[in-house]
Design an enzyme around this catalytic site. Structure first.
Site, PDB file in Angstrom:
ATOM      1  N   GLY A 198      20.926  33.350  68.085  1.00 40.87           N
ATOM      2  CA  GLY A 198      19.918  33.004  69.084  1.00 40.87           C
ATOM      3  C   GLY A 198      18.802  33.994  69.294  1.00 40.87           C
ATOM      4  O   GLY A 198      17.820  33.666  69.967  1.00 40.87           O
ATOM      5  N   GLU A 230      26.239  35.812  64.979  1.00 38.87           N
ATOM      6  CA  GLU A 230      25.823  34.684  64.136  1.00 38.87           C
ATOM      7  C   GLU A 230      24.303  34.536  64.073  1.00 38.87           C
ATOM      8  O   GLU A 230      23.770  33.462  64.375  1.00 38.87           O
ATOM      9  CB  GLU A 230      26.418  33.384  64.689  1.00 38.87           C
ATOM     10  N   ARG A 239      17.882  32.752  62.410  1.00 42.56           N
ATOM     11  CA  ARG A 239      16.423  32.883  62.392  1.00 42.56           C
ATOM     12  C   ARG A 239      15.948  34.335  62.278  1.00 42.56           C
ATOM     13  O   ARG A 239      15.022  34.633  61.520  1.00 42.56           O
ATOM     14  CB  ARG A 239      15.878  32.290  63.693  1.00 42.56           C
ATOM     15  N   CYS A 256       2.425   9.318  57.536  1.00 45.24           N
ATOM     16  CA  CYS A 256       1.820   8.299  58.399  1.00 45.24           C
ATOM     17  C   CYS A 256       2.329   8.365  59.828  1.00 45.24           C
ATOM     18  O   CYS A 256       2.975   7.427  60.310  1.00 45.24           O
ATOM     19  CB  CYS A 256       2.102   6.928  57.817  1.00 45.24           C
ATOM     20  N   GLU A 257       2.123   9.479  60.485  1.00 47.41           N
ATOM     21  CA  GLU A 257       2.472   9.623  61.898  1.00 47.41           C
ATOM     22  C   GLU A 257       1.512  10.630  62.497  1.00 47.41           C
ATOM     23  O   GLU A 257       1.231  11.656  61.865  1.00 47.41           O
ATOM     24  CB  GLU A 257       3.897  10.188  62.057  1.00 47.41           C
ATOM     25  N   ARG A 292       9.170  21.790  62.340  1.00 44.17           N
ATOM     26  CA  ARG A 292       9.218  22.510  63.624  1.00 44.17           C
ATOM     27  C   ARG A 292       8.024  22.208  64.545  1.00 44.17           C
ATOM     28  O   ARG A 292       8.224  21.973  65.733  1.00 44.17           O
ATOM     29  CB  ARG A 292       9.362  24.014  63.393  1.00 44.17           C
TER      30      ARG A 292
HETATM   31  N1  LLP Z   1      25.480  29.902  66.039  1.00 45.63           N
HETATM   32  C1  LLP Z   1      25.499  28.647  66.518  1.00 45.63           C
HETATM   33  C2  LLP Z   1      26.760  28.103  67.040  1.00 45.63           C
HETATM   34  C3  LLP Z   1      24.334  27.862  66.514  1.00 45.63           C
HETATM   35  O1  LLP Z   1      24.349  26.623  66.989  1.00 45.63           O
HETATM   36  C4  LLP Z   1      23.116  28.421  65.997  1.00 45.63           C
HETATM   37  C5  LLP Z   1      21.895  27.633  65.952  1.00 45.63           C
HETATM   38  C6  LLP Z   1      23.154  29.743  65.508  1.00 45.63           C
HETATM   39  C7  LLP Z   1      24.343  30.454  65.541  1.00 45.63           C
HETATM   40  C8  LLP Z   1      21.954  30.424  64.916  1.00 45.63           C
HETATM   41  O2  LLP Z   1      20.926  30.576  65.837  1.00 45.63           O
HETATM   42  P1  LLP Z   1      19.642  31.480  65.484  1.00 45.63           P
HETATM   43  O3  LLP Z   1      20.085  32.909  65.372  1.00 45.63           O
HETATM   44  O4  LLP Z   1      19.076  30.999  64.210  1.00 45.63           O
HETATM   45  O5  LLP Z   1      18.741  31.235  66.630  1.00 45.63           O
HETATM   46  N2  LLP Z   1      16.122  23.913  64.373  1.00 45.63           N
HETATM   47  C9  LLP Z   1      15.829  24.786  65.482  1.00 45.63           C
HETATM   48  C10 LLP Z   1      16.934  25.787  65.731  1.00 45.63           C
HETATM   49  C11 LLP Z   1      18.282  25.149  65.934  1.00 45.63           C
HETATM   50  C12 LLP Z   1      19.389  26.144  66.154  1.00 45.63           C
HETATM   51  C13 LLP Z   1      20.715  25.506  66.203  1.00 45.63           C
HETATM   52  N3  LLP Z   1      21.820  26.421  66.327  1.00 45.63           N
HETATM   53  C14 LLP Z   1      14.484  25.468  65.235  1.00 45.63           C
HETATM   54  O6  LLP Z   1      13.859  25.226  64.211  1.00 45.63           O
HETATM   55  O7  LLP Z   1      14.033  26.221  66.084  1.00 45.63           O
END
Ligand code: LLP
Length: 442
Positions: free
Chosen positions: A263, A300, A303, A372-373, A339
């Site tokens: 996150g 975890e 990003r 087309c959106e 995104r």
């Molecule tokens: N762990 C769990 C249980 C998660 O659900 C996620 C992301 C992560 C780790 C990794 O999170 P990060 O460090 O990448 O923030 N598609 C969206 C982001 C969706 C994230 C879903 N879960 C976007 O493009 O912003």
């Protein structure tokens, strides 16, 4: 509007940097060309076509190592969140650097095992709806930990583990009811969200889990959302988890692992260069509530490791004007990078080549794709230096949730992916062909 070029804010060292180039010996006006490490992006576009994802191996390694450094004083494993970018070569690279993995599907599990079979013992399996088949595959592989999100899922796992006579290590993913300021679609830590088990119900479920023969209670896990730029919500969530873990130990459970999820956000608008400072602050926030507890920390991030390490290269197909509004129609679309359409996300967009000294004309444009959106856009009312048809653009910070969220909408083949490491260039995924898209159809 005319302005001197001011391209400095666009660099993402060590991955994406500007270098001056003179076309000929006597050319007075040199150009600035955006490079991925030592390779001009214009050269990659020429050779491999557009749209094209380009990643920097050095940037990925450096960002991972920043995390490793920030947490070096506590026993920990970084379980890279595969959903952010699941290309096999990137998984291999991360595995070589000592990473574990966070997977959320049987597909992601298989990818990790293909990338490195030995990584199984560093896999955590998260997700709110794991199927019995997926859990069975994970048990067979011998993963480290299942993050369980409901009582039903706990019994389904027990059933699978009993059938295989294998012990499943489990943590309950608790929902700490902590608000985090991010897009509502990617916030997960509030009571109203589908994720996790309400923290106040957790002790009861741990008690039930500890009675199951083939389950081994091993930890507690939490994840409050993605693209969270404030550090405080992480500290608050981990503090609640730490209290729970102490209570669970008092109840007689063995809590060896605390999984604090991912996150940590990145700055899409103003990329700060001090990533080390940020990871250090994040590490302090996460570790402080756990001091003295003697647990193994699982992290975890997705990003934060790969986001700024990738760009999407695209080419201007047409310039067009509707009632005074200017559009650049580019050859990438929402199917390649969703995104902006899905979350209204901001991505910096920059010309790949610009004059270094002379003034450039700035104009306000919408950068849109061919789908087309009306939702198919990369930027609205963006100030960009004037670009002509066939000019190249780079959409920055596209390394995370770019290709992994890409689709074939409008029967568009997904882009190729390139991994650059210094002077070396590797195609890590071929561009899809239209026939790949219909060949499984009858
Ligand atoms: N762990 C769990 C249980 C998660 O659900 C996620 C992301 C992560 C780790 C990794 O999170 P990060 O460090 O990448 O923030 N598609 C969206 C982001 C969706 C994230 C879903 N879960 C976007 O493009 O912003």
């Amino acid at each position: 509007m005319t302005r001197r070029t001011a391209l400095t804010g666009i660099e993402r060292p060590p991955g994406f940097v500007l270098h001056e180039r003179r076309k000929g010996l006597f050319q007075r006006n040199p150009e600035l060309v955006l490079h991925c490490e030592d390779i001009p992006l214009s050269k990659l576009a020429e050779r491999y076509g557009t749209p094209l994802y380009v990643y920097s191996a050095t940037a990925i390694r450096q960002r991972l190592s920043s995390f490793q450094k920030a947490f070096r004083d506590v026993p920990h494993t970084i379980c890279y969140s595969v959903k952010a970018n699941s290309n096999l070569s990137i998984l291999r690279l991360l595995s070589r650097e000592g990473c574990g993995f966070d997977v959320v599907s049987g597909g992601e599990l298989e990818r990790v095992l293909v990338a490195d079979r030995r990584a199984a013992k560093k896999i955590v399996f998260s997700g709110v709806g794991k199927s019995r088949d997926e859990m069975t595959a994970a048990l067979r592989a011998g993963i480290l930990l299942f993050n369980i999100e409901s009582e039903s899922e706990l019994w389904a796992l027990t059933e699978c583990a009993t059938r295989l006579r294998t012990t499943a290590r489990v943590a309950l993913r608790v929902n700490p009811d902590v608000a985090a300021d991010t897009h509502p679609y990617i916030s997960t830590g509030l009571r109203k969200h589908k994720f996790g088990i309400p923290i106040r119900d957790a002790r009861e479920l741990y008690a039930k889990a500890s009675g199951a023969k083939y389950l081994k209670v091993a930890g507690v896990s939490v994840h409050i959302g993605s693209q969270i730029v404030e550090i405080a919500p992480f500290a608050e969530a981990v503090a609640r988890v730490a209290d729970l873990a102490r209570a669970l130990r008092a109840d007689g459970h063995r809590i060896d692992y605390i999984d604090t999820g991912g996150g940590l956000g990145i700055s899409y608008q103003e990329p700060g260069l001090d990533f080390d400072g940020r990871t250090a602050r994040y590490a302090r926030a996460v570790c402080h509530p756990l001091r003295g507890m003697n647990v193994h920390l699982l992290l975890e991030p997705g990003r934060a490791i790969v986001g700024p390490a990738g760009v999407l290269l695209t080419c201007v197909v047409y310039r067009k004007q509707n009632d005074g509004k200017r559009f650049l129609v580019v050859d990438a679309a929402m199917n390649d990078l969703i995104r902006p359409s899905l979350y209204g996300a901001y991505h910096e967009i920059v010309p790949v080549v610009q004059p270094a000294n002379s003034a450039t004309k700035i104009e306000t444009v919408d950068v849109v794709g061919p789908v087309c959106e009306s939702g198919d856009f990369f930027a609205h009312d963006r100030e960009l230096s004037r670009l002509e048809e066939n000019d190249l653009l780079a959409i920055l910070d596209a390394g995370a949730y770019g290709m992994s969220l890409a689709s074939n909408y409008n029967t568009r083949p997904r882009p190729a992916e390139i991994l650059v490491n210094g002077k070396s260039v590797k195609v890590i995924r071929e561009r899809e062909k239209v026939r790949d898209l219909y060949s499984a159809e009858l």
